[in-house]
Design an enzyme around this catalytic site. Structure first.
Site, PDB file in Angstrom:
ATOM      1  N   GLY A  55       0.778  -1.232   0.000  1.00 24.91           N
ATOM      2  CA  GLY A  55       0.000   0.000   0.000  1.00 24.91           C
ATOM      3  C   GLY A  55       0.807   1.278   0.000  1.00 24.91           C
ATOM      4  N   THR A  56       2.117   1.192   0.207  1.00 28.23           N
ATOM      5  CA  THR A  56       2.953   2.392   0.182  1.00 28.23           C
ATOM      6  C   THR A  56       3.142   2.852  -1.259  1.00 28.23           C
ATOM      7  OG1 THR A  56       4.975   1.041   0.187  1.00 28.23           O
ATOM      8  CG2 THR A  56       4.174   1.834   2.319  1.00 28.23           C
TER       9      THR A  56
ATOM     10  N   PRO B 285       8.050   6.834  -5.209  1.00 31.26           N
ATOM     11  CA  PRO B 285       8.339   7.677  -6.373  1.00 31.26           C
ATOM     12  C   PRO B 285       9.095   6.894  -7.452  1.00 31.26           C
ATOM     13  CG  PRO B 285       8.821   8.848  -4.341  1.00 31.26           C
ATOM     14  CD  PRO B 285       8.559   7.418  -3.961  1.00 31.26           C
TER      15      PRO B 285
ATOM     16  N   ASP C 262      18.060   6.546  -2.694  1.00 29.69           N
ATOM     17  CA  ASP C 262      18.430   5.147  -2.479  1.00 29.69           C
ATOM     18  C   ASP C 262      19.800   5.080  -1.811  1.00 29.69           C
ATOM     19  OD1 ASP C 262      17.847   2.206  -3.086  1.00 29.69           O
ATOM     20  OD2 ASP C 262      19.877   2.470  -3.880  1.00 29.69           O
TER      21      ASP C 262
ATOM     22  N   TYR D   2      27.452   1.611   1.244  1.00 26.69           N
ATOM     23  CA  TYR D   2      27.962   2.676   0.382  1.00 26.69           C
ATOM     24  C   TYR D   2      28.920   3.627   1.087  1.00 26.69           C
ATOM     25  CZ  TYR D   2      24.100   1.169  -2.656  1.00 26.69           C
ATOM     26  OH  TYR D   2      23.230   0.444  -3.431  1.00 26.69           O
TER      27      TYR D   2
ATOM     28  N   LYS E 130      19.696  -0.444   3.015  1.00 25.47           N
ATOM     29  CA  LYS E 130      19.820  -1.890   2.836  1.00 25.47           C
ATOM     30  C   LYS E 130      20.662  -2.517   3.936  1.00 25.47           C
ATOM     31  CE  LYS E 130      19.916  -0.819  -2.080  1.00 25.47           C
ATOM     32  NZ  LYS E 130      20.375   0.579  -1.907  1.00 25.47           N
TER      33      LYS E 130
ATOM     34  N   HIS F 174      20.168  -6.694   1.187  1.00 30.19           N
ATOM     35  CA  HIS F 174      21.000  -6.249   0.066  1.00 30.19           C
ATOM     36  C   HIS F 174      21.345  -7.373  -0.914  1.00 30.19           C
ATOM     37  CE1 HIS F 174      24.014  -2.804  -0.909  1.00 30.19           C
ATOM     38  NE2 HIS F 174      23.596  -3.379  -2.006  1.00 30.19           N
TER      39      HIS F 174
END
Length: 323
Positions: free
Chosen positions: A16-17, A20, A50, A55, A84, A117
Site C-alpha cells: 500500500g505504500t 516515487p 536510495d 555505500y 539496505k 541487500h
C-alpha cells in the site's frame, strides 16, 4: 505506464505504500560530493533517495538531509528513503542494530524501505562497516569470503518486527533471483517483499525476472532498477548507436531515453550521478513518450546479455547469480 506521468508520479507497492518512480542512486558517490548531490536532487524535484550502509556515505547524506530540512524545501514525510541490510548483519541479533546505525547516520527516525541487500550471508565482524575486511571478511589462505549460512526466514522475521515497531514502512529484497524469492515466500512470513532491486539496463533488460515477480502468485513484487544506464565507459549503452539515434529523434540525451524506456516498461529507476547538470537532466523525462517500436529496439539490445554488476571476483569466487 502512460505518457501522463510527471515528476510527482508514484507506483503503489503490494503493502500500500507509494514509491516515487525515479530516485537518486548513491552507490560509490564520494562522501564529499554526495552532500551537494542530495541537495541538488531534492531541489530539482527528486523525492526518492536510495542508500545503503555498504555505500559508506550515509553520514554525509544525513548531513545533507538536515540542511535541506532546515531550508524548508521539503519535510521528512515528503521523501522516500531506502537503505539496505548488509551481508554481515543477517543474524537476528544484528538486524535491528544495523538499522539503528543507518537511522543514526541518516539523522532520521524511520526508513520508508529497508532491503536485504544480497541473498547471501557473511560472517559477522562488527556493526561498523568502516574497513573493507569488515565488509567482505575473507579467509587468509583461500581468499574466499567467509560465509555464514543464515536461514532467510531468520533475517526476514526481524525485518517484519521493524515494520511492526514503526521503524520501517516497507521491506523488500535486492539481487534476488526467482528461486530466492520463491524460497522466501515458502517460509511462514507475514509480509511479502514489496520490491526486488536488481540490475536493469538496455544491455541487461532482465525482462523475465521483472515480469515473473509482478505476477499475482509472487505477490506483485515491483522491480527497482539499479545501474539503469550501465557502467561508464565505451561499453555503456549510453554510447550505443541505436540509443543515440533514438535520442536524436526525440531531441533528448541518451540517458533520458534510457530512463524513459525504463518508466514505460513499468519499474522504478535509480540513476546515479553527483554532477548537477546530469542530476537535473535525469529527472526531466516527463515531456515525451517513446513509441512501442523504439521501446522494442532498445529492449532488443539485451538479446546478448551483458551484466555490469557481479561481485564474484570481489567475493573470492563466490557466485550469487543463476545466469
Amino acid at each position: 505506464m502512460s505518457s501522463q506521468l510527471n515528476v510527482n508520479s508514484t507506483i503503489t507497492l503490494n503493502d500500500g505504500t507509494k514509491m516515487p518512480l525515479i530516485g537518486l542512486g548513491t552507490w560509490r558517490s564520494e562522501p564529499q560530493l554526495v552532500i551537494e548531490a542530495i541537495k541538488t536532487a531534492i531541489r530539482s524535484g527528486y523525492r526518492h533517495l536510495d542508500c545503503a550502509e555498504l555505500y559508506g556515505n550515509e553520514k554525509e547524506i544525513g548531513q545533507a538531509l538536515q540542511e535541506i530540512f532546515k531550508e524548508g524545501t521539503v519535510k521528512r514525510e515528503d521523501l522516500w528513503i531506502t537503505s539496505k541490510l548488509w551481508n554481515t548483519h543477517k543474524r537476528a541479533q544484528h538486524v535491528r542494530p544495523a538499522l539503528e546505525k543507518t537511522l543514526k547516520d541518516l539523522q532520521i527516525n524511520y526508513l520508508d524501505q529497508y532491503l536485504i541487500h544480497w541473498p547471501i550471508s557473511f560472517q559477522f565482524q562488527t556493526i561498523e562497516l568502516d574497513d573493507y575486511k569488515n565488509i567482505v571478511p575473507k579467509d587468509e589462505n583461500s581468499g574466499m569470503v567467509k560465509l555464514d549460512f543464515v536461514p532467510l526466514r531468520e533475517t526476514w522475521k526481524e525485518m517484519e518486527k521493524l515494520v511492526e515497531d514503526g521503524l520501517v514502512k516497507s521491506i523488500g529484497v535486492s539481487n534476488f533471483s526467482v528461486t530466492d524469492v520463491m524460497n522466501l515466500l515458502a517460509e511462514d512470513i507475514k509480509i511479502k517483499p514489496s520490491v526486488n532491486q536488481i540490475e536493469i539496463n538496455p544491455y541487461f533488460p532482465n525482462t523475465r525476472l521483472i515480469e515473473t515477480l509482478k505476477k499475482k502468485e509472487f505477490g506483485g513484487i515491483i522491480s527497482v532498477a539499479y545501474c539503469p544506464l550501465g557502467h561508464g565507459g565505451e561499453t555503456s549503452p549510453l554510447h550505443d548507436n541505436i540509443v543515440k539515434e533514438i535520442a536524436q529523434k526525440y531531441n533528448k540525451s541518451p540517458a533520458q531515453i534510457i530512463i524513459r524506456w525504463g518508466l514505460q516498461r513499468g519499474y522504478v529507476i535509480l540513476p546515479k550521478s553527483t554532477t548537477e547538470s546530469r542530476i537535473k537532466e535525469n529527472i526531466n523525462v516527463y515531456d515525451f513518450n517513446l513509441s512501442d517500436e523504439d521501446v522494442k529496439q532498445i529492449t532488443d539490445l539485451g538479446k546478448v546479455r551483458r551484466r555490469a554488476v557481479d561481485p564474484i571476483g570481489a567475493w573470492g569466487g563466490v557466485t550469487v547469480f543463476e545466469d
